[in-house]
Scaffold this motif. Structure first.
Motif, PDB file in Angstrom:
ATOM      1  N   SER A  89     -10.912  -8.306 -13.921  1.00  0.00           N
ATOM      2  CA  SER A  89     -11.988  -8.086 -12.902  1.00  0.00           C
ATOM      3  C   SER A  89     -12.495  -7.932 -11.846  1.00  0.00           C
ATOM      4  O   SER A  89     -13.146  -6.897 -12.166  1.00  0.00           O
ATOM      5  N   VAL A  90     -12.119  -8.184 -11.253  1.00  0.00           N
ATOM      6  CA  VAL A  90     -11.700  -7.378 -10.124  1.00  0.00           C
ATOM      7  C   VAL A  90     -11.311  -5.788 -10.019  1.00  0.00           C
ATOM      8  O   VAL A  90     -12.309  -5.065  -9.198  1.00  0.00           O
ATOM      9  N   LYS A 133     -14.026  -4.056 -10.725  1.00  0.00           N
ATOM     10  CA  LYS A 133     -15.213  -3.565  -9.958  1.00  0.00           C
ATOM     11  C   LYS A 133     -14.947  -2.637  -9.326  1.00  0.00           C
ATOM     12  O   LYS A 133     -15.676  -2.234  -9.113  1.00  0.00           O
ATOM     13  N   ALA A 180     -14.769   0.905 -11.091  1.00  0.00           N
ATOM     14  CA  ALA A 180     -16.486   1.153 -10.935  1.00  0.00           C
ATOM     15  C   ALA A 180     -16.944   2.008  -9.690  1.00  0.00           C
ATOM     16  O   ALA A 180     -17.646   2.950  -9.233  1.00  0.00           O
ATOM     17  N   THR A 237      -9.605  -7.230 -20.097  1.00  0.00           N
ATOM     18  CA  THR A 237      -8.673  -7.666 -18.816  1.00  0.00           C
ATOM     19  C   THR A 237      -7.255  -8.638 -18.897  1.00  0.00           C
ATOM     20  O   THR A 237      -7.053  -9.662 -18.371  1.00  0.00           O
TER      21      THR A 237
END
Lengths: 213, 256, 220
Positions: free
Chosen positions: A195-196, A199, A202, C62
């Motif tokens: 997820s990091v 992010k 993005a 993920t």
């Protein structure tokens, strides 16, 4: 999941992260190198690099890691597990990165080069000061995307016995006889890590779009 | 190198250039004195832009010679060979160029665009480059936007920054390649005003343009190209009121 | 040269492995693609269930593929759900890649001009017809290169299943090399096989691209 299990899990996460970290850092630079050499279109060398990229993109990381680890000794090269894993992941990710860099290279505008030459910049100064910074910005989303792919592919190194974030769950459940909790916790850690990266991707995209305006 | 050459900012002798079979420039002769403004007119495809781009060797002419402030570009006469990239860069640093499409570097702010070449080509100290850049941005009316990125600017603003960038190298001559052609009509004036100011400050300029008013008011010489040939070269008064050739007369009629 | 001839001796192992990989790949990607399309169709509704699907898709994005396979093969037995390695492999391949297919199609759906949908609605299409006849074909044609990429990723992901003991191509190489001590030859052979399969895939995709090119679609 007791404290001991969590500790093992975090150790596994650390193994995944540092091995991937090294592979990514070398892979990004090596990819740039490959892209630059390909731009020079040296006969023979170019064909070799095309073959390398094509093979590396089609070979599963599991298969490649096994191949390196098992057949290196046949050539008198002694590789420990970690080295084999790093080499395999680096060669894999560099092939993808080379294509990303090359795309940035090919899409670079000729006009900016002319503006730089007209100011009296030499090719070297132009590349370092004008072209490379923009290539970095425009390639970054793709490079970060590839980093998350590498991390998602990294459980492949478990096949040669490295206790990474995936394989460590076997270790824990061998003691607790409860496989579900460690697998779910490992999944959670992967989610956090990737997820990091998503992010970051993005954010990098936003910056790259600004450059293209 | 003769003394007469040294008094000239640019001197072009018998320059020709072909792209494949098409001859785009034929035996171009042009002398531009220091402080002069030369406007280059002609319909599109007449070779105006190619002529300009040959002056700083962005295009390599096939024949002829070009001297910038007395120095031959493209050929190292002392060594009797073509100039290498480094020598070429040194000489290009003495010319400035303003492009139709601005060609600002999008990853740098306005002031960084102006400082870049002085620092990395001339090796100027950053503070000094910044002081010069600030002064130049003031001159083109862009000092308020000095920390903006190019994508936030209008076309007219971008072009004024591009002019400041060209000035930052204190060039012997500034080459303008249709600097107002890509602008919205209401933005053309602000750029022309900056250029007028430059001419009155004594900058040497060669301007490829479609702006007749500007050419008439500012130029010392007007050059008209047709199919790669200079068919008329005269003072603006004569050029606009009493042209020698039928072709120019027609061109002026059509553009009014 | 004898080491290479051993490969011939062990041909049955490799052929079985190759068949295993191809069956895994073809069946699972077909199912995954259908499931992915269904997910995108369900997303059209925009209700609470759509939100659940979105969350699942994002979750898969993920996660590494292998951790999903681990969950099914090693994790679920704790809840009394037992399956063999093949079933676990199949199901995890299907779920995982369905999510990626869905994400690719969804991304293209977001930028589809509203006018096309309105035109179909104005002609009296029901939402179902509209999606399967008008929207989906365009999404698939437009995202062909991305879908193709995903197919190659799916092919490579089948190799992970060797870790949960599925007897596919990489497992075949591993067992051949440990029986005959020919790691280099065994793995060179299977790497070439993977390479050939992906080249065939790419050619097939290129051929499929003509279908879209004839209709004037631009590729991303």
């Amino acid at each position: 999941m007791n404290g001991q299990a969590w500790l093992l899990l975090l150790e596994g996460a650390w193994t995944t992260l540092w091995l991937c970290g090294i592979a990514i850092s070398i892979g990004v630079v090596l990819g740039l190198g490959v892209a630059l050499v390909r731009m020079a279109k040296i006969p023979f060398v170019d064909q070799i690099l095309v073959l390398y990229i094509s093979l590396a993109r089609a070979t599963p990381l599991v298969t490649f890691v096994l191949f390196l680890f098992l057949s290196a000794p046949m050539f008198g090269i002694n590789m420990n597990r970690n080295t084999a894993a790093i080499v395999a992941m680096t060669l894999n990710t560099a092939a993808f990165n080379a294509e990303i860099w090359r795309a940035a290279f090919l899409s670079f505008s000729r006009d900016q080069r002319e503006a730089a030459l007209a100011c009296g910049m030499t090719g070297g100064v132009f590349f370092r000061r004008i072209m490379l910074p923009q290539m970095i910005t425009s390639s970054l989303p793709g490079l970060v995307n590839e980093m998350s792919f590498l991390i998602k592919g990294s459980p492949a190194i478990a096949v040669i016995g490295i206790v990474d974030l995936t394989r460590v769950t076997n270790r824990i459940s061998a003691v607790t006889y409860e496989p579900l909790p460690p697998i779910l916790c490992a999944a959670l850690l992967y989610m956090l890590i990737i997820s990091v990266l998503l992010k970051l991707q993005a954010m990098a995209e936003k910056k790259a779009n600004r450059l293209a305006m | 190198m003769s003394d007469s050459n040294a008094a000239l900012a640019v001197s072009i002798k018998r320059m020709s250039k072909s792209f494949g079979d098409i001859e785009v420039l034929r035996d171009i002769d042009l002398e531009v004195k220091k402080g002069e403004v030369v406007s280059v007119l002609g319909s599109s495809g007449s070779g105006k832009s190619t002529m300009l781009r040959c002056i700083n060797w962005l295009e390599v002419p096939d024949r002829g010679s070009i001297h910038i402030a007395g120095e031959r570009i493209g050929v190292n006469e002392a060594a009797g060979r073509k100039m290498n990239n480094k020598e070429l860069a040194t000489l290009r640093a003495k010319t400035g160029m303003v492009f139709q499409g601005f060609n600002l570097w999008p990853h740098l702010t306005v002031i960084q665009n102006v400082m870049e070449a002085p620092i990395y080509v001339k090796g100027m100290a950053k503070d000094q480059a910044r002081a010069i850049a600030e002064q130049l941005l003031e001159k083109v009316g862009m000092s308020e936007r000095k920390d903006a990125y190019p994508f936030t600017l209008s076309g007219g603003q971008k072009q004024r920054v591009a002019i400041a960038r060209a000035l930052a190298m204190s060039p012997e001559v500034i080459l303008f390649d249709e600097p107002t052609s890509a602008l919205d009509p209401e933005r053309v004036g602000e750029v022309l005003q900056v250029m007028k100011n430059l001419s009155s400050e004594g900058y040497t300029m060669i301007v490829v343009t479609h702006e007749m008013e500007f050419a008439r008011a500012v130029s010392d010489q007007v050059v008209f190209l047709e199919k790669g040939l200079i068919i008329e070269k005269s003072a603006p008064d004569k050029f606009f009121s009493n042209p020698e050739t039928e072709r120019v007369r027609k061109f002026l009629e059509l553009s009014n | 040269m004898t080491e290479w001839t051993i490969l011939w001796e062990a041909r049955e192992t490799f052929i079985n492995g190759l068949i295993g990989t191809l069956v895994l790949f073809v069946l699972s990607t077909l199912c995954a693609f259908v499931l992915g399309c269904l997910a995108v169709y369900r997303l059209e509704a925009g209700d609470r269930f759509s939100w659940v699907i979105r969350t699942l898709i994002n979750l898969m994005r993920t996660l590494p593929f292998l951790i999903l396979a681990y969950l099914l093969y090693y994790g679920l037995p704790q809840l009394g759900v037992r399956m063999d390695a093949w079933t676990a492999g199949f199901i995890s391949l299907i779920i995982y890649h369905a999510a990626y297919f869905a994400e690719i199609l969804r991304g293209s759906r977001l930028v589809m001009p509203a006018g096309l949908v309105e035109a179909a609605l104005a002609h009296g299409f029901t939402p179902g017809r509209l999606f399967w006849r008008i929207i989906l074909p365009q999404l698939v044609i437009k995202t062909r290169p991305l879908l193709g990429n995903q197919l190659i990723i799916a092919l490579k992901d089948t190799a992970f299943l060797t870790i949960i003991t599925v007897q596919e191509l990489t497992a075949a190489a591993n067992s051949a090399q440990s029986t005959y001590f020919i790691p280099t030859q065994a793995f060179v052979l299977v790497i070439i096989l993977y390479w050939l399969i992906s080249i065939c895939l790419e050619l097939a995709l290129k051929w499929a691209g003509r279908f879209g090119a004839k209709r004037g679609f631009d590729y991303v």
